[in-house]
Design a protein around this motif. Structure first.
Motif, PDB file in Angstrom:
ATOM      1  N   MET A   1      -5.402  60.525  63.618  1.00 45.07           N
ATOM      2  CA  MET A   1      -6.665  60.659  62.699  1.00 45.07           C
ATOM      3  C   MET A   1      -6.759  62.043  62.111  1.00 45.07           C
ATOM      4  SD  MET A   1     -10.274  58.853  62.361  1.00 45.07           S
ATOM      5  CE  MET A   1     -11.283  59.349  61.092  1.00 45.07           C
ATOM      6  N   HIS A  39      -8.932  60.848  48.852  1.00 39.72           N
ATOM      7  CA  HIS A  39      -7.645  59.905  48.934  1.00 39.72           C
ATOM      8  C   HIS A  39      -6.423  60.731  48.962  1.00 39.72           C
ATOM      9  CE1 HIS A  39      -5.210  56.634  47.814  1.00 39.72           C
ATOM     10  NE2 HIS A  39      -4.705  56.977  46.698  1.00 39.72           N
ATOM     11  N   GLU A  42      -5.966  61.542  52.536  1.00 37.44           N
ATOM     12  CA  GLU A  42      -5.590  60.378  53.230  1.00 37.44           C
ATOM     13  C   GLU A  42      -4.184  60.207  53.240  1.00 37.44           C
ATOM     14  OE1 GLU A  42      -8.156  57.300  51.742  1.00 37.44           O
ATOM     15  OE2 GLU A  42     -10.053  58.166  52.717  1.00 37.44           O
ATOM     16  N   LEU A  43      -3.746  60.397  52.023  1.00 30.64           N
ATOM     17  CA  LEU A  43      -2.428  60.009  51.549  1.00 30.64           C
ATOM     18  C   LEU A  43      -1.477  61.066  52.436  1.00 30.64           C
ATOM     19  CD1 LEU A  43      -2.283  59.278  48.028  1.00 30.64           C
ATOM     20  CD2 LEU A  43      -2.130  57.750  49.615  1.00 30.64           C
ATOM     21  N   ALA A  45      -2.262  62.791  55.022  1.00 29.64           N
ATOM     22  CA  ALA A  45      -2.560  62.523  56.514  1.00 29.64           C
ATOM     23  C   ALA A  45      -1.494  61.409  57.028  1.00 29.64           C
ATOM     24  CB  ALA A  45      -3.660  61.947  56.976  1.00 29.64           C
ATOM     25  N   ASP A  46      -1.211  60.607  56.329  1.00 31.94           N
ATOM     26  CA  ASP A  46      -0.157  59.412  56.555  1.00 31.94           C
ATOM     27  C   ASP A  46       1.274  59.913  56.449  1.00 31.94           C
ATOM     28  OD1 ASP A  46      -2.158  57.367  56.640  1.00 31.94           O
ATOM     29  OD2 ASP A  46      -1.770  56.743  54.809  1.00 31.94           O
ATOM     30  N   ILE A  47       1.527  60.937  55.745  1.00 35.18           N
ATOM     31  CA  ILE A  47       2.857  61.733  55.656  1.00 35.18           C
ATOM     32  C   ILE A  47       3.209  62.803  56.853  1.00 35.18           C
ATOM     33  CG2 ILE A  47       4.076  63.378  54.169  1.00 35.18           C
ATOM     34  CD1 ILE A  47       2.917  62.134  51.715  1.00 35.18           C
ATOM     35  N   GLY A  48       2.013  63.353  57.150  1.00 38.51           N
ATOM     36  CA  GLY A  48       2.130  64.169  58.252  1.00 38.51           C
ATOM     37  C   GLY A  48       2.980  65.568  57.636  1.00 38.51           C
ATOM     38  N   THR A  84       3.678  58.363  46.914  1.00 39.63           N
ATOM     39  CA  THR A  84       3.780  57.388  47.847  1.00 39.63           C
ATOM     40  C   THR A  84       5.203  56.572  47.354  1.00 39.63           C
ATOM     41  OG1 THR A  84       2.684  55.954  46.435  1.00 39.63           O
ATOM     42  CG2 THR A  84       1.353  56.880  48.271  1.00 39.63           C
ATOM     43  N   ASP A  90      -0.093  56.210  42.578  1.00 42.20           N
ATOM     44  CA  ASP A  90      -0.772  56.546  44.076  1.00 42.20           C
ATOM     45  C   ASP A  90      -2.192  56.232  44.410  1.00 42.20           C
ATOM     46  OD1 ASP A  90       1.561  58.002  45.054  1.00 42.20           O
ATOM     47  OD2 ASP A  90       1.261  59.628  43.903  1.00 42.20           O
ATOM     48  N   PRO A 119       8.794  65.555  54.884  1.00 41.06           N
ATOM     49  CA  PRO A 119       7.302  65.314  54.388  1.00 41.06           C
ATOM     50  C   PRO A 119       6.731  66.287  53.205  1.00 41.06           C
ATOM     51  CG  PRO A 119       7.451  65.507  56.986  1.00 41.06           C
ATOM     52  CD  PRO A 119       8.867  66.111  56.207  1.00 41.06           C
TER      53      PRO A 119
END
Length: 216
Positions: A1, A39, A42-43, A45-48, A84, A90, A119
Motif C-alpha cells: 500500500m 484515482h 491508486e492506479l 500504485a497497482d502498477i508499481g 489500465t 480508466d 510499468p
C-alpha cells in the motif's frame, strides 16, 4: 500500500500567489480534480512504477482541467483506458464543462507511452500549482525559482511514497530542481515548442535503458 499522506500535507501547505492556482480546493472542480488525482495514484500504485517523469508545472489545457499530470480530457476519457487498458476506460471523472479538451504536451507524452515497455512511469511536476499570467487563468507562465524551490519537496514526497529511485526530468527547470536536491535525473527535452520528436526519442532511450540496465 502506498501512503501519500505526507505528499498531500506538503501540497496543501504550499502558499498560493495571486498569479497561481491551487487545483485541489474545496469547490466542485477542486474536489473533482482531487478525486481524479487520488484515482490516478491508486492506479499507479497497482502498477508499481520504477521511474518518475518529473515535469515543470500544470498547464491550463491539461492537468489544470483534469487534476492529473500530463492528462487532458482526451487522455482521461480514452477508450480503452491508457493506464489500465480496460475497454470502458480508466475510471476518471471528466468535468462537465472543461475549459479545454486537449493539450499538445499530454498528446505527445501519451503517444510516446504507447511504445513504453514495463510499468508506466509516475508523472508529477516540480511546481504543483498552475502558474498563470496575472488576471488570466487561461494562460501558462514559467514558475519562479522560489516557487520551484517550494514545490520540489512535494514531488520528492510523492517519489518517496512510491519508492522511486530513477528520475527523468522533462525540461531544464525540472532537471535543475532535482539536481539542487542531490538527485541525478535523465534529462528529457520538453515536448512543447517543437520538442516532441526529441522528447519521444529520448524517452524511448530511457525505456531501453530500463530494460537493459548496466551491470554495477
Amino acid at each position: 500500500m502506498v501512503d501519500t499522506g505526507r505528499f498531500w500535507e506538503l501540497l496543501r501547505a504550499l502558499p498560493v500567489p495571486q498569479d497561481a492556482e491551487y487545483l485541489y480546493g474545496d469547490d466542485p472542480h477542486g474536489r473533482l480534480r482531487e478525486a481524479n488525482l487520488r484515482h490516478y495514484l491508486e492506479l499507479l500504485a497497482d502498477i508499481g512504477p520504477r521511474v518518475m517523469l518529473v515535469g515543470e508545472a500544470p498547464g491550463y489545457r491539461g492537468h489544470t482541467v483534469t487534476g492529473v499530470p500530463f492528462m487532458s480530457m482526451r487522455q482521461v476519457g480514452a477508450r480503452p483506458g491508457l493506464i489500465t487498458g480496460r475497454p470502458e476506460g480508466d475510471g476518471f471523472t471528466p468535468p462537465e464543462a472543461p475549459a479545454a479538451t486537449w493539450e499538445s504536451s499530454s498528446d505527445t507524452v501519451w503517444s510516446a507511452m504507447a511504445d513504453w515497455r514495463g510499468p508506466l512511469p509516475l508523472f508529477w511536476g516540480v511546481y504543483p500549482l498552475h502558474p498563470h499570467e496575472p488576471g488570466r487563468p487561461a494562460t501558462n507562465r514559467t514558475p519562479r525559482a522560489a516557487e520551484i524551490a517550494a514545490g520540489t519537496p512535494v514531488a520528492l514526497a510523492l517519489a518517496e511514497a512510491f519508492g522511486i529511485t530513477t528520475f527523468a526530468a522533462v525540461g531544464r527547470k525540472a532537471e535543475a530542481a532535482l539536481s539542487r536536491n542531490g538527485i541525478p535525473a535523465t534529462p528529457i527535452r520538453h515536448p512543447a515548442q517543437g520538442g516532441a520528436r526529441i522528447f519521444t526519442t529520448q524517452l524511448a532511450a530511457l525505456n531501453e535503458a530500463q530494460q537493459h540496465p548496466r551491470p554495477s
